[in-house]
Design a protein around this motif. Structure first.
Motif, short mmCIF file in Angstrom:
data_model
loop_
_atom_site.label_atom_id
_atom_site.label_comp_id
_atom_site.label_asym_id
_atom_site.label_seq_id
_atom_site.Cartn_x
_atom_site.Cartn_y
_atom_site.Cartn_z
N GLY A 111 -8.85 0.49 -2.90
CA GLY A 111 -7.31 1.62 -3.93
C GLY A 111 -7.77 1.17 -4.89
N ILE A 112 -6.64 1.88 -5.60
CA ILE A 112 -6.32 1.77 -7.39
C ILE A 112 -5.31 0.72 -8.04
CG2 ILE A 112 -6.11 2.71 -9.14
CD1 ILE A 112 -7.14 5.49 -8.70
N ILE A 113 -5.82 -0.17 -8.09
CA ILE A 113 -5.04 -1.48 -8.42
C ILE A 113 -4.18 -1.25 -9.37
CG2 ILE A 113 -4.68 -4.23 -8.72
CD1 ILE A 113 -7.32 -4.46 -6.98
N ALA A 114 -2.83 -1.37 -9.07
CA ALA A 114 -1.22 -0.86 -10.42
C ALA A 114 -1.87 -1.77 -11.79
CB ALA A 114 -0.20 -1.54 -9.83
N SER A 115 -1.84 -3.05 -11.62
CA SER A 115 -2.17 -4.28 -11.97
C SER A 115 -3.43 -3.90 -13.39
CB SER A 115 -2.13 -6.00 -12.09
OG SER A 115 -3.22 -5.66 -11.47
N SER A 116 -4.32 -3.37 -13.10
CA SER A 116 -6.14 -3.85 -13.42
C SER A 116 -6.47 -1.95 -13.67
CB SER A 116 -6.57 -4.18 -12.43
OG SER A 116 -6.83 -3.33 -11.42
N TYR A 166 -9.41 -4.24 -2.60
CA TYR A 166 -8.86 -3.62 -1.28
C TYR A 166 -9.45 -2.15 -0.51
CZ TYR A 166 -5.00 -6.53 -2.53
OH TYR A 166 -4.80 -8.17 -3.15
N CYS A 167 -9.41 -3.11 0.94
CA CYS A 167 -9.74 -1.38 1.53
C CYS A 167 -9.23 -0.59 2.66
CB CYS A 167 -11.59 -2.10 2.23
SG CYS A 167 -12.76 -2.34 0.95
N ARG A 168 -9.57 0.77 3.28
CA ARG A 168 -8.99 0.75 4.39
C ARG A 168 -9.94 0.73 5.34
NH1 ARG A 168 -7.51 6.74 2.77
NH2 ARG A 168 -6.69 7.04 4.36
N ASN A 169 -9.97 0.55 6.47
CA ASN A 169 -10.22 0.05 7.04
C ASN A 169 -11.96 -0.57 7.79
OD1 ASN A 169 -9.06 1.42 9.43
ND2 ASN A 169 -9.31 3.78 8.46
N GLU A 170 -12.09 -1.28 6.44
CA GLU A 170 -13.31 -1.86 6.38
C GLU A 170 -14.61 -1.36 5.12
OE1 GLU A 170 -12.31 -2.73 9.64
OE2 GLU A 170 -10.69 -4.03 8.20
N GLN A 171 -13.65 -0.24 5.06
CA GLN A 171 -14.64 1.13 4.07
C GLN A 171 -14.87 1.31 2.60
OE1 GLN A 171 -17.22 2.31 6.49
NE2 GLN A 171 -15.95 1.42 8.20
N CYS A 172 -15.51 -0.30 1.99
CA CYS A 172 -15.19 -0.51 0.64
C CYS A 172 -15.81 0.58 0.08
CB CYS A 172 -15.23 -2.36 0.56
SG CYS A 172 -14.44 -3.44 1.31
N ASP A 173 -17.16 0.75 0.27
CA ASP A 173 -17.57 1.82 -0.48
C ASP A 173 -17.02 2.87 -0.60
OD1 ASP A 173 -19.49 -0.10 -0.96
OD2 ASP A 173 -20.60 0.21 0.46
N THR A 174 -16.43 3.34 0.58
CA THR A 174 -16.08 4.65 0.39
C THR A 174 -14.07 4.82 -0.02
OG1 THR A 174 -16.02 5.37 3.66
CG2 THR A 174 -17.52 5.42 1.99
N VAL A 213 0.89 -1.18 -0.56
CA VAL A 213 0.13 0.07 0.09
C VAL A 213 0.99 1.27 -0.53
CG1 VAL A 213 -2.15 -1.30 0.73
CG2 VAL A 213 -0.14 0.17 2.73
N PRO A 214 0.00 2.74 -0.34
CA PRO A 214 1.03 3.35 -0.29
C PRO A 214 1.89 4.15 0.92
CG PRO A 214 -1.25 3.72 -1.37
CD PRO A 214 -1.14 2.46 -1.10
N ALA A 215 2.63 4.57 0.91
CA ALA A 215 3.66 4.43 2.14
C ALA A 215 2.88 5.78 3.11
CB ALA A 215 4.84 4.98 1.98
N LYS A 231 -0.28 -10.64 -6.28
CA LYS A 231 0.98 -9.53 -5.75
C LYS A 231 0.28 -8.45 -6.20
CE LYS A 231 5.01 -12.46 -4.85
NZ LYS A 231 6.63 -12.86 -5.16
N ASP A 232 0.20 -7.02 -5.55
CA ASP A 232 -0.62 -6.51 -6.06
C ASP A 232 0.20 -5.48 -5.39
OD1 ASP A 232 -2.65 -6.95 -7.59
OD2 ASP A 232 -3.79 -7.63 -6.22
N GLU A 233 -0.49 -3.71 -5.73
CA GLU A 233 0.21 -2.85 -5.75
C GLU A 233 -0.64 -1.81 -5.60
OE1 GLU A 233 3.60 1.12 -5.64
OE2 GLU A 233 3.93 -0.81 -7.05
N ILE A 234 -1.04 -1.04 -4.65
CA ILE A 234 -2.23 -0.49 -4.53
C ILE A 234 -1.00 1.74 -5.53
CG2 ILE A 234 -3.38 1.37 -2.80
CD1 ILE A 234 -4.47 -1.75 -3.50
N LEU A 235 -1.23 1.87 -5.67
CA LEU A 235 -1.24 3.38 -6.77
C LEU A 235 -1.56 4.74 -5.53
CD1 LEU A 235 -1.17 2.58 -10.26
CD2 LEU A 235 0.56 2.32 -8.73
N GLN A 236 -3.05 4.11 -5.92
CA GLN A 236 -3.14 5.56 -4.87
C GLN A 236 -5.01 5.21 -3.87
OE1 GLN A 236 -3.67 8.64 -7.51
NE2 GLN A 236 -5.73 8.82 -7.28
N TRP A 237 -5.32 4.83 -2.88
CA TRP A 237 -6.08 5.12 -2.15
C TRP A 237 -7.78 6.56 -3.00
CZ3 TRP A 237 -6.68 1.01 -0.28
CH2 TRP A 237 -5.78 0.32 0.45
#
Length: 456
Positions: free
Chosen positions: A419-424, A408-416, A357-359, A439-445
């Motif tokens: 993460g933007i997944i690099a591969s897709s 992928y979601c932050r704090n279980e808040q998947c509707d709000t 995930v992003p730093a 293996k994924d990488e989140i570019l940004q939330w």
């Protein structure tokens, strides 16, 4: 209202004998608590709104709330007693709280409905004696019937001081509501007749209340009653895990109480238990886990161990089916020893999903994985690895994961916050293979703010 409804001369009670061993001191005892349940014969009778066509079966469906209501039911064929009445006899442990409903054995099955055409989520009854439970099915379809209906309303108070009790689940005839801050509740469109009224506190702070209520056509039936505060004891759960359990992976104890992750609300896919709300057990170097909880005396605890939630990564029986355990809490502190047989449904190897995930992601936030095999299900907490990396190994069920969508979601808040997944280059991706580690990488939330409306 009537209280005495459980006497029937031809019913019986039988015993299953097991050992009860106590141990004290600082060392871990070799043996723990072993239940000595008393079983009572319970007869479920259902009167239908009309006769069903020849060859159509009526079934009693006992529901497993911990695994998701629709995923692990136990069904029993019922026998015809009269033109529109069916019955089945079952031995059930005294102290059990049963969640159940009636279904037509069609394909797919047809659950009973209320007068508004809504599926009956479940009925509730607590078993204290041999009993005949007589229920009335309102409808199978969203059709009006000739059955009358009335209203049940009243207050729930603490029996020791008459202070109102908020947030109590009140059920009758498969309809449910919760008490407000003033202890008041009302349930409309209850079928005419005699029904079981049951009140249940989500945390077990009060003992389960149950009695009969008679509903008259077009009338309001009052129900003002007190609930007795529960006594609590310490229950220590100690569990051994399978050899293929990842060392130190967060193991949760999930159950039917608020403090065990039960939200008492219907989440996605008919689930009610949220993994992130369930307690994490303490890991020991021998691969076992333990936790000590304060639990209410006499309450029926349904529970399971899981590396995910009640469905994903939940413990399984030897045949691969979902396991749910039962404990009616005794009146003294105990240690319960359990062994998880397997996490797997078959011999397939588990699937590992890893993400960076992003730093800039705050260190105190949690990351979860949400799966969509056919509908978005409740988010699964991932395991923190450090250095902004998270992992989740999925042991089961794997057969529904092929071509499933995930995010992928932050704090279980998947509707709000997803993460933007690099591969897709999107907030979602698809599982195309079950044989390789993802293996994924989140570019940004991506942050989606709730929609608001302004008045004039």
């Amino acid at each position: 209202m009537k209280r005495n409804y459980s006497k029937s001369p031809w019913l019986f009670v039988f015993f299953l004998i097991a050992g009860l061993v106590f141990s004290t001191g600082c060392t871990v005892p070799e043996q723990g608590y072993s239940a000595d349940p008393v079983y009572a014969e319970v007869v479920f009778e259902a009167t239908l709104p009309q006769a069903v066509s020849e060859g159509t079966t009526i079934q009693l469906e006992i529901l497993d709330e911990i695994s998701c209501l629709n995923f692990n039911p136990t069904r029993y064929a019922m026998s015809l007693k009269g033109e529109t009445t069916y019955y089945v006899r079952l031995p059930l442990p005294i102290g059990s709280v049963i969640k159940y409903r009636y279904i037509l054995g069609t394909s797919p099955i047809t659950p009973e409905k209320d007068f508004n055409g809504n599926d009956i989520r479940y009925r509730m009854v607590t078993i204290q004696d041999p009993v005949v439970i007589q229920d009335i099915v309102s409808a199978w379809e969203a059709l009006s019937t000739d059955l009358g209906k009335g209203v049940l309303s009243g207050y729930v108070v603490d029996s020791t001081n008459n202070i109102p009790i908020p947030s109590v689940l009140v059920t009758i005839a498969g309809k449910q509501t919760y008490t407000g801050t003033d202890g008041y509740f009302t349930i409309e469109n209850v079928p005419v007749g005699e029904h079981i009224l049951l009140a249940y506190h989500p945390s077990g702070a009060y003992q389960v209340f149950q009695q009969k209520a008679v509903i008259a056509n077009g009338a309001q039936t009052p129900a003002v009653f007190g609930m007795q505060p529960s006594q609590f004891v310490n229950v220590t759960f100690h569990v051994d895990t399978p050899d293929n359990t990842i060392k130190g992976a967060p193991l949760r104890l999930l159950g039917n109480l608020l403090q065990l992750g039960n939200t008492f609300s219907e989440l996605n896919a008919s689930c009610t238990v949220l993994a992130s709300q369930a307690p994490i057990m303490t890991y020991h170097e021998d691969g076992s886990y333990s936790i000590t909880l304060s639990l209410p005396v006499g309450l029926d605890i349904r529970y399971k161990y899981s590396l995910g939630d009640g469905f994903w990564n939940a413990e399984r029986k030897k045949d691969g089916s979902l396991r749910v355990r039962q404990l009616v809490v005794p009146d003294h502190d105990i240690v319960v020893y359990d062994t998880i047989t397997t996490w797997l449904v078959s011999d397939e190897q588990p699937l590992t999903i890893r993400v960076k995930v992003p730093a800039t992601t705050p260190a105190n936030e949690s990351i979860s994985l949400q799966l969509n095999p056919y509908i978005w299900m409740a988010p699964l907490p991932m395991w923190a690895l450090g250095n902004n990396e998270w992992l989740l190994t999925i042991y089961s069920p794997l057969d529904v994961l092929a071509n499933a969508t995930y995010r992928y979601c932050r704090n279980e808040q998947c509707d709000t916050s997803e993460g933007i997944i690099a591969s897709s280059a999107s907030t979602t991706a698809t599982i195309t293979s079950l044989s390789n580690t993802i293996k994924d990488e989140i570019l940004q939330w991506s942050l989606t703010l709730p929609t608001t409306t302004s008045g004039n």
